[in-house]
Design an enzyme around this catalytic site. Structure first.
Site, PDB file in Angstrom:
ATOM      1  N   GLU A  92       0.814  -1.212   0.000  1.00 16.83           N
ATOM      2  CA  GLU A  92       0.000   0.000   0.000  1.00 16.83           C
ATOM      3  C   GLU A  92       0.851   1.268   0.000  1.00 16.83           C
ATOM      4  OE1 GLU A  92      -2.924  -0.348  -0.594  1.00 16.83           O
ATOM      5  OE2 GLU A  92      -3.793  -2.093   0.388  1.00 16.83           O
ATOM      6  N   HIS A 111      -2.740   2.346   8.741  1.00 19.33           N
ATOM      7  CA  HIS A 111      -3.754   1.607   7.977  1.00 19.33           C
ATOM      8  C   HIS A 111      -3.897   0.239   8.633  1.00 19.33           C
ATOM      9  CE1 HIS A 111      -6.048  -0.435   5.005  1.00 19.33           C
ATOM     10  NE2 HIS A 111      -5.022  -1.108   4.480  1.00 19.33           N
TER      11      HIS A 111
END
Length: 765
Positions: A92, A111
């Site tokens: 990511e 996250h």
């Protein structure tokens, strides 16, 4: 920076602090139970670089080390640094890069896939404004980010669109959550707060579907306004910053020890070579400034500093600083509190006015001071600059004691050391053809102005705005803040300053205009400057500035006066005049001219100009001016000055002190770079500047900013000065330091370690 041939852990793990923050965030979230199964990813912006540190892909956070953290640029590309871990960054990383580009206020990202927020991700239910705390830290609502497959550019773009709203927490449909923060602690806090409100919202939905109440709109907007103000403040720290100076971690710092150990750098003080031209020894010994600062770059950084929000210590760290003074400095507080009953303000000298209260010193020795409570400090005040040899220098003290035992401190009649002092000054400063001893730098400036008026027959005097030339009626004008004219002239009649003018620092064009204006008023007697810039170079003068002033003085028939109260001998035995290669008509000396002993001051220069200072039978009829005092040129001060200058020549103390200043300034710059602070460090030899607030850079060209920010920036400067003191470092007002020959590499490195601990406690680090 390329890795060394034989790398060590310190050398190979670049941006260690940012990577450590990532590891600490992971440990915190594991300990609190927020990470379950697939753990997500965490990143921290690397200050001053277009880089961020991020967790590696598919790696157990419980076993994670600093060297396992990856570096990625703002294009989402991995930047290997040769740390040896050879791990790939999170899939990511593109999402993280997009957030950092979009949101300059964001310095950390979390996250995760925690269960309660993930339940809302499956329901695709945004969280409305349930509490003012939620709005204050997370935003108006916790929005849903449209679904896209993990690790894809589609997801990264979807996230970027949503974070542009300024909110700090988001739910990614069928995936997890993203929480951002202005620092690592805030990002973790926001993630935890999101999980808290997710639990509450889910319970509300399941128990009373369709009847969830939100906070009033007005309260929501007030809370959200505070959030946006914080984000704007933090964003300014990045968007209004300049590219920091890079100091590699493995760079060898300049060495005072190496300079001190170099043979053949001292002068022969036992005999004077009658055939040698005056000033030859000064030139051979060299000067304290090894490389003159890039003034344009320094001023650009200082302007960027004043354009940004204040960055001081965290509230908890400042409490610890104040607690140090309350618990460790009780004897100082007791005696200075008593002093307030008999001494205005409690102390006799402005240097002693320190926040939160003055320290009472009982011992000084070389590079150290000891207060009444027994606390030891590294002394970068050095009495305001004069003790270039170090405090309480024994060899000078012993010889002065012999003179005092023989003649006492004052006789009222001529003493041989009056002549010896004048001769040794001329030996190293040939432009000082004659020298008149006086009581202080303030008296010397007064005498120089009076002498210039008498010699030229002109009355006007020009100074550089912001400069300090003592407290005489004539020169308390444009004091410290350029453009303030008489703002500090309380108790001084208008007539005393009616013939004083100021020009903005280093503005030769404005100086020329002032000289033209004064020509219509009878002409300018003198232009008085601090050669390195106002307040010992707080606004550093360009390298060629003094030569430009010299040219203008010649054009308009004004005398050039160098105020070398600080720079005299500190820049080298030839002073600033020798270093810059510019010859003033008059030179003001003080402080160092008596090695830190009292009654320190004097004025010297061209013989024809100095003739107006003649006294007694030698006074010129019609030109003689009245200056002097019973204690001027006393045996104590003159002998101290003579012996101190001899010792400075014997040891080459100014150059050694200058290299110590180089080491300190370069080390400070490395710390500033490491912590991503907007602070500015530079030096002119042994005069070292460390600006954290930039209050001394405010002026009347921007009066609104001056009035709005002066108090807050001054308070920050005082607080940082207190923080340095609490960590064992004495500075001048928290923004200036004077190094001495006593500052060995070991002393400087110890000081840098202490500054390191202070900077680690700055807000946002």
């Amino acid at each position: 920076m390329e890795p060394a041939d034989e790398p060590t852990e310190e050398r190979t793990v670049q941006h260690r602090l940012s990577r450590q923050h990532v590891v600490d965030m992971c440990r915190t979230m594991l300990a609190r139970g927020y990470l379950k199964a697939t753990e997500g990813n965490v990143s921290v912006r690397v200050p001053g670089h277009r880089l961020y540190a991020v967790t590696p892909s598919n790696y157990d956070y419980d076993r994670m080390r600093v060297e396992d953290i990856c570096l990625v640029d703002f294009d989402g590309k991995h930047v290997p640094d040769g740390s040896g871990a050879d791990l790939k960054p999170s899939i990511e990383c593109g999402m993280h890069a997009n957030i950092y580009r979009e949101r300059p206020d964001v310095n950390a990202i979390v996250h995760t896939h925690q269960p309660y927020a993930s339940a809302l991700a499956f329901l695709r239910k945004p969280i409305p404004a349930l509490t003012d705390e939620q709005v204050r830290f997370l935003g108006r609502e916790v929005a849903i980010i449209d679904y896209a497959p993990s690790g894809t550019g589609f997801l990264a773009r979807n996230v970027q669109k949503k974070v542009a709203s300024g909110d700090n927490a988001f739910i990614i449909a069928n995936h997890g959550v993203v929480a951002v923060g202005t620092d690592p602690d805030r990002a973790v806090f926001n993630m935890a707060l999101l999980e808290k409100v997710s639990i509450a919202y889910l319970l509300a939905l399941t128990s009373e579907a369709g009847r969830v109440y939100t906070i009033p709109t007005a309260i929501r907007e007030i809370a959200f306004g505070k959030l946006r103000a914080d984000e704007k403040r933090i964003a300014a720290q990045i968007t209004e910053a300049v590219e920091p100076l890079r100091v590699p971690a493995d760079e060898d710092l300049p060495s005072a020890d190496a300079t001190a150990a170099t043979p053949g750098t001292a002068a022969d003080v036992e005999t004077v070579d009658e055939g040698a031209a005056p000033g030859a020894e000064s030139a051979r010994l060299g000067y304290a400034i090894s490389e003159y600062p890039d003034v344009d770059d320094v001023m650009r950084r200082l302007k960027a500093l004043t354009a940004q929000p204040l960055r001081g210590l965290r509230h908890d760290a400042m409490r610890d600083v104040l607690n140090y003074f309350e618990t460790k400095c009780r004897a100082s507080k007791e005696i200075t509190d008593r002093a307030k009953r008999r001494i205005p303000g409690g102390v006799q000298h402005n240097l002693a006015f320190n926040y939160p209260f003055p320290l009472a010193i009982s011992k000084a020795d070389g590079a150290y001071l000891v207060d009444r409570d027994g606390n030891t400090y590294i002394d970068f005040l050095q009495a305001g600059g004069p003790t270039i040899l170090g405090s309480n220098y024994g060899p000078v003290n012993e010889r002065v004691a012999e003179v005092v035992r023989a003649s006492g401190p004052v006789t009222g009649l001529f003493h041989e050391y009056e002549l010896k002092l004048a001769e040794i000054i001329h030996r190293f400063m040939p432009h000082v053809e004659m020298y008149r001893s006086l009581g202080s730098g303030t008296e010397a400036v007064m005498a120089a102005v009076r002498g210039a008026r008498a010699f030229t027959g002109k009355k006007m005097v020009i100074k550089v705005g912001g400069a300090y030339h003592g407290w005489s009626d004539t020169m308390v004008y444009g004091l410290r803040v350029p453009g303030t004219y008489r703002m500090n002239a309380k108790g001084i009649p208008f007539g005393a300053t009616s013939r004083t003018r100021e020009a903005f620092p280093h503005d030769l064009g404005q100086l020329k205009r002032k000289l033209v204006e004064n020509r219509l008023r009878g002409g300018t007697a003198a232009v008085v400057v601090e050669p390195v810039g106002p307040e010992s170079g707080t606004r550093p003068a360009p390298r060629d500035f003094n030569a430009g002033v010299r040219k203008l003085c010649d054009e308009f028939g004004a005398l050039l006066v160098f105020d070398e109260v600080v720079t005299g001998f500190r820049l080298g035995l030839g002073g600033a005049a020798g270093y810059f290669g510019v010859t003033p008509d008059l030179t003001v000396l003080g402080k160092a001219v008596s090695g830190g002993y009292p009654m320190a001051g004097g004025v010297g220069g061209r013989s024809d100009v100095m003739a107006v200072f003649g006294s007694g039978l030698d006074g010129k009829s019609g030109a003689h001016i009245q200056v002097g005092g019973t204690l001027s040129a006393n045996p104590l001060s003159c002998a101290a000055g003579y012996f101190a200058i001899e010792e400075m020549a014997r040891t080459n103390a100014p150059v050694i002190a200058g290299r110590a200043g180089d080491r300190l300034a370069r080390g400070l710059q490395r710390l500033i770079d490491t912590y991503g602070l907007p602070y500015v460090a530079y030096n002119q030899g042994s005069i070292v500047h460390l600006e954290c607030s930039g209050v001394m850079l405010l002026d009347m060209r921007n009066p609104v900013k001056l009035l709005r920010e002066n108090k807050a920036r001054k308070r920050l400067m005082e607080q940082m000065g207190a923080a340095y003191t609490a960590h064992g470092i004495i500075t001048l007002a928290g923004s200036r330091m004077y190094t001495s020959m006593a500052d060995t590499d070991e002393v400087i490195d110890d000081a840098l370690a202490r500054f390191d601990r202070v900077f680690a406690q700055v807000e946002g680090v």
